[in-house]
Motif scaffolding. Structure first.
Motif, PDB file in Angstrom:
ATOM      1  N   ILE A 100       0.825  -1.205   0.000  1.00 39.37           N
ATOM      2  CA  ILE A 100       0.000   0.000   0.000  1.00 39.37           C
ATOM      3  C   ILE A 100       0.864   1.263   0.000  1.00 39.37           C
ATOM      4  N   PHE A 101       2.065   1.163   0.555  1.00 40.12           N
ATOM      5  CA  PHE A 101       2.967   2.317   0.594  1.00 40.12           C
ATOM      6  C   PHE A 101       3.919   2.347  -0.604  1.00 40.12           C
ATOM      7  N   GLN A 102       4.110   1.222  -1.260  1.00 36.50           N
ATOM      8  CA  GLN A 102       5.092   1.126  -2.340  1.00 36.50           C
ATOM      9  C   GLN A 102       4.490   1.286  -3.731  1.00 36.50           C
ATOM     10  N   THR A 103       3.172   1.212  -3.833  1.00 36.08           N
ATOM     11  CA  THR A 103       2.502   1.310  -5.128  1.00 36.08           C
ATOM     12  C   THR A 103       1.928   2.694  -5.400  1.00 36.08           C
ATOM     13  N   ARG A 104       2.138   3.620  -4.477  1.00 37.90           N
ATOM     14  CA  ARG A 104       1.598   4.978  -4.573  1.00 37.90           C
ATOM     15  C   ARG A 104       0.064   4.976  -4.578  1.00 37.90           C
ATOM     16  N   THR A 105      -0.530   3.924  -4.039  1.00 38.67           N
ATOM     17  CA  THR A 105      -1.990   3.851  -3.962  1.00 38.67           C
ATOM     18  C   THR A 105      -2.550   4.979  -3.102  1.00 38.67           C
ATOM     19  N   LEU A 106      -1.888   5.278  -1.997  1.00 39.17           N
ATOM     20  CA  LEU A 106      -2.362   6.345  -1.114  1.00 39.17           C
ATOM     21  C   LEU A 106      -2.277   7.705  -1.787  1.00 39.17           C
ATOM     22  N   GLU A 107      -1.267   7.922  -2.611  1.00 38.08           N
ATOM     23  CA  GLU A 107      -1.165   9.174  -3.351  1.00 38.08           C
ATOM     24  C   GLU A 107      -2.232   9.250  -4.439  1.00 38.08           C
ATOM     25  N   ARG A 108      -2.475   8.144  -5.125  1.00 39.46           N
ATOM     26  CA  ARG A 108      -3.453   8.139  -6.229  1.00 39.46           C
ATOM     27  C   ARG A 108      -4.848   8.483  -5.735  1.00 39.46           C
ATOM     28  N   PHE A 109      -5.204   7.942  -4.582  1.00 43.73           N
ATOM     29  CA  PHE A 109      -6.554   8.153  -4.070  1.00 43.73           C
ATOM     30  C   PHE A 109      -6.593   9.196  -2.954  1.00 43.73           C
ATOM     31  N   GLY A 110      -5.480   9.851  -2.717  1.00 42.69           N
ATOM     32  CA  GLY A 110      -5.415  10.838  -1.657  1.00 42.69           C
ATOM     33  C   GLY A 110      -6.082  12.152  -2.024  1.00 42.69           C
ATOM     34  N   SER A 111      -6.276  12.984  -1.000  1.00 39.76           N
ATOM     35  CA  SER A 111      -6.940  14.277  -1.175  1.00 39.76           C
ATOM     36  C   SER A 111      -5.979  15.366  -1.614  1.00 39.76           C
ATOM     37  N   GLY A 112      -4.676  15.105  -1.530  1.00 36.95           N
ATOM     38  CA  GLY A 112      -3.676  16.127  -1.814  1.00 36.95           C
ATOM     39  C   GLY A 112      -3.137  16.773  -0.560  1.00 36.95           C
ATOM     40  N   ARG A 113      -3.735  16.455   0.602  1.00 37.67           N
ATOM     41  CA  ARG A 113      -3.234  17.034   1.852  1.00 37.67           C
ATOM     42  C   ARG A 113      -1.844  16.508   2.186  1.00 37.67           C
ATOM     43  N   ILE A 114      -1.557  15.270   1.782  1.00 33.43           N
ATOM     44  CA  ILE A 114      -0.225  14.689   1.969  1.00 33.43           C
ATOM     45  C   ILE A 114       0.411  14.575   0.594  1.00 33.43           C
ATOM     46  N   GLN A 115       1.453  15.336   0.371  1.00 31.42           N
ATOM     47  CA  GLN A 115       2.071  15.377  -0.953  1.00 31.42           C
ATOM     48  C   GLN A 115       2.923  14.147  -1.226  1.00 31.42           C
ATOM     49  N   THR A 116       3.628  13.664  -0.184  1.00 38.31           N
ATOM     50  CA  THR A 116       4.577  12.566  -0.378  1.00 38.31           C
ATOM     51  C   THR A 116       4.612  11.671   0.852  1.00 38.31           C
ATOM     52  N   TYR A 117       4.716  10.376   0.613  1.00 41.26           N
ATOM     53  CA  TYR A 117       5.014   9.421   1.676  1.00 41.26           C
ATOM     54  C   TYR A 117       6.489   9.039   1.524  1.00 41.26           C
ATOM     55  N   ASP A 118       7.295   9.505   2.454  1.00 38.48           N
ATOM     56  CA  ASP A 118       8.734   9.255   2.427  1.00 38.48           C
ATOM     57  C   ASP A 118       8.996   7.890   3.064  1.00 38.48           C
ATOM     58  N   ILE A 119       9.288   6.885   2.238  1.00 38.30           N
ATOM     59  CA  ILE A 119       9.475   5.513   2.717  1.00 38.30           C
ATOM     60  C   ILE A 119      10.919   5.316   3.160  1.00 38.30           C
ATOM     61  N   GLN A 120      11.107   4.914   4.402  1.00 40.28           N
ATOM     62  CA  GLN A 120      12.435   4.647   4.945  1.00 40.28           C
ATOM     63  C   GLN A 120      12.469   3.276   5.608  1.00 40.28           C
ATOM     64  N   PHE A 121      13.674   2.734   5.732  1.00 36.90           N
ATOM     65  CA  PHE A 121      13.836   1.449   6.409  1.00 36.90           C
ATOM     66  C   PHE A 121      13.935   1.695   7.904  1.00 36.90           C
ATOM     67  N   GLY A 122      13.014   1.079   8.657  1.00 40.00           N
ATOM     68  CA  GLY A 122      12.965   1.298  10.095  1.00 40.00           C
ATOM     69  C   GLY A 122      13.771   0.279  10.881  1.00 40.00           C
ATOM     70  N   GLN A 123      14.048   0.603  12.127  1.00 41.54           N
ATOM     71  CA  GLN A 123      14.806  -0.274  13.018  1.00 41.54           C
ATOM     72  C   GLN A 123      13.953  -0.662  14.221  1.00 41.54           C
ATOM     73  N   CYS A 124      14.251  -1.821  14.772  1.00 36.03           N
ATOM     74  CA  CYS A 124      13.522  -2.301  15.937  1.00 36.03           C
ATOM     75  C   CYS A 124      14.392  -2.340  17.191  1.00 36.03           C
ATOM     76  N   GLU A 125      15.629  -1.904  17.076  1.00 37.39           N
ATOM     77  CA  GLU A 125      16.533  -1.940  18.225  1.00 37.39           C
ATOM     78  C   GLU A 125      16.398  -0.671  19.043  1.00 37.39           C
ATOM     79  N   CYS A 126      16.131  -0.837  20.342  1.00 33.95           N
ATOM     80  CA  CYS A 126      16.018   0.326  21.217  1.00 33.95           C
ATOM     81  C   CYS A 126      16.186  -0.133  22.666  1.00 33.95           C
ATOM     82  N   GLU A 127      17.131   0.440  23.360  1.00 33.24           N
ATOM     83  CA  GLU A 127      17.369   0.097  24.758  1.00 33.24           C
ATOM     84  C   GLU A 127      16.515   0.979  25.648  1.00 33.24           C
ATOM     85  N   GLN A 128      15.681   0.342  26.474  1.00 33.52           N
ATOM     86  CA  GLN A 128      14.776   1.102  27.332  1.00 33.52           C
ATOM     87  C   GLN A 128      15.528   2.005  28.313  1.00 33.52           C
TER      88      GLN A 128
END
Length: 397
Positions: A100-128
């Protein structure tokens, strides 16, 4: 020639104000396209083709004017425009559930309020004890399968300002894990924010490749002028419903019907890497050539195939059989089958109704083509509405 149908103003009045304005934008956009569509009402999902509604009572222009008048009074409630929303995809970035984030589906059907979805690789490492949260200066979303390798606690530690989204929960086993949004709807948590699957990334890219190669010659053919009556492309082992459907097709005399079937024994995640399976480009071409696409319940009733079929102009066929009714994600397709306006696709009570229903529909090509157009209009507006809900959630949080 007008191809409009009845419009429910009661539905309009009950729609949230923000959704109403963006439905107006959708109606305006669709109305200006080559095929003038509006949002269909009360075109019930059916097994008997006689239930198809063809009455013409409202023009496209009248519908647009009505929506404009009601939307004008709520324009001030719309959330502000953001140039960018940051989306962090964790662990396996090739996960099809991230499509859903990689096919630009949200942009195609979006209202224009969000111009771009900046896709980044996330991490799961975090020391409490010594957290180093990610620096994010935009609205943001962190996406995870919710597995032990990337649990919610680590996501909130690393991305405290971001909303969390769980994917791959086909059997609704993570309803109470605390994620802000989820993939796969269930009536067990009807008010929980939900994001649809959309078309799968590799198939969508192949679809774009086909359109690019054909250039000006590319066209979505009318339903009545396609090569195959239906396609049946699925693995038998995925669910009992698929196994039963395969038995019905294999035992039927298909000599008088042009159909395409590839009912594999085992499910594979990456068909492009397996011999004996259609690759993504072949699959999309079959959908473009098929009047109907059979979509039996798999891991979940909602599947990529529903979206891919409609994008290709093929009418999905589903069954509200025991497999659907007893699935762990109750009412998975409620937005399609139960909420007015219902999706004008073929809904059977049992796969035993498949051949009688389709054979009767094929006797009326004009009604079949009208059904295809209404479905594409419904899909356009449905996707704009759910995308507007998603935008509202992100921008108001």
């Amino acid at each position: 020639e007008e191809s409009s149908i009845i419009v429910s103003h009661k539905t309009i009045e009950n729609t949230s104000m923000a959704r109403l304005l963006f439905l107006t934008l959708a109606a305006l956009t669709v109305g200006k396209s080559e095929e003038q569509h509006i949002r269909p009402r009360e075109l019930n999902a059916f097994a008997d083709p006689k239930t198809i509604e063809t009455k013409v009572v409202v023009t496209v222009q009248e519908e647009e004017e009505t929506l404009q008048q009601q939307a004008a009074s709520v324009e001030h409630e719309i959330k502000p425009i953001h140039d960018k929303v940051t989306v962090f995809l964790t662990l396996d970035r090739s996960n099809p559930a991230y499509s859903i984030f990689q096919t630009r589906t949200l942009e195609r059907f979006g209202s224009g309020r969000i111009q771009t979805y900046d896709i980044q690789f996330g991490q799961c490492e975090c020391e409490q004890k010594n957290p180093r949260p990610a620096a994010v200066d935009t609205p943001c979303l962190v996406v995870s399968k919710g597995s032990e390798a990337c649990p919610l606690g680590k996501l909130k530690c690393k991305y405290p300002r971001c909303q969390t989204f769980v994917t791959n929960d086909e059997y609704c086993r993570r309803l109470h894990d605390g994620f802000d949004l989820r993939e796969y709807y269930t009536s067990d948590v009807p008010n929980h924010p939900y994001v649809p699957l959309g078309p799968r990334d590799d198939f969508w890219r192949s679809f774009q490749e086909i359109k690019k190669q054909q250039g000006a010659a590319f066209a979505i053919l009318p339903a009545s002028k396609r090569k195959y009556v239906f396609n049946a492309i699925f693995s038998k082992e995925t669910s009992k419903s698929r196994g039963k459907l395969a038995n019905i097709i294999e035992s039927y005399d298909n000599s008088k019907l042009s159909i395409f079937t590839q009912m594999a024994k085992n499910w594979v995640r990456k068909p492009n890497s397996k011999s004996g399976h259609l690759n993504s480009k072949q699959y999309m071409q079959v959908l473009l050539d098929s009047t109907f696409t059979l979509s039996p319940t798999g891991h979940n009733p909602e599947c990529f195939r529903l979206y891919e079929a409609i994008e290709a102009g093929s009418i999905p066929v589903v069954a509200r059989d025991q497999e659907y009714e007893n699935h762990q994600c109750k009412g998975s397709l409620s937005a399609w089958l139960d909420v007015e306006p219902k999706a004008p696709m073929i809904v059977l009570n049992s796969w035993n109704e498949l051949y009688p229903t389709l054979e009767k529909l094929l006797q009326d090509p004009a009604t079949l083509d009208a059904l295809q157009s209404k479905l594409r209009a419904w899909y356009e507006n449905h996707m704009r509405m759910v995308t507007a809900d998603f935008e509202n959630f992100l921008l108001s949080s």
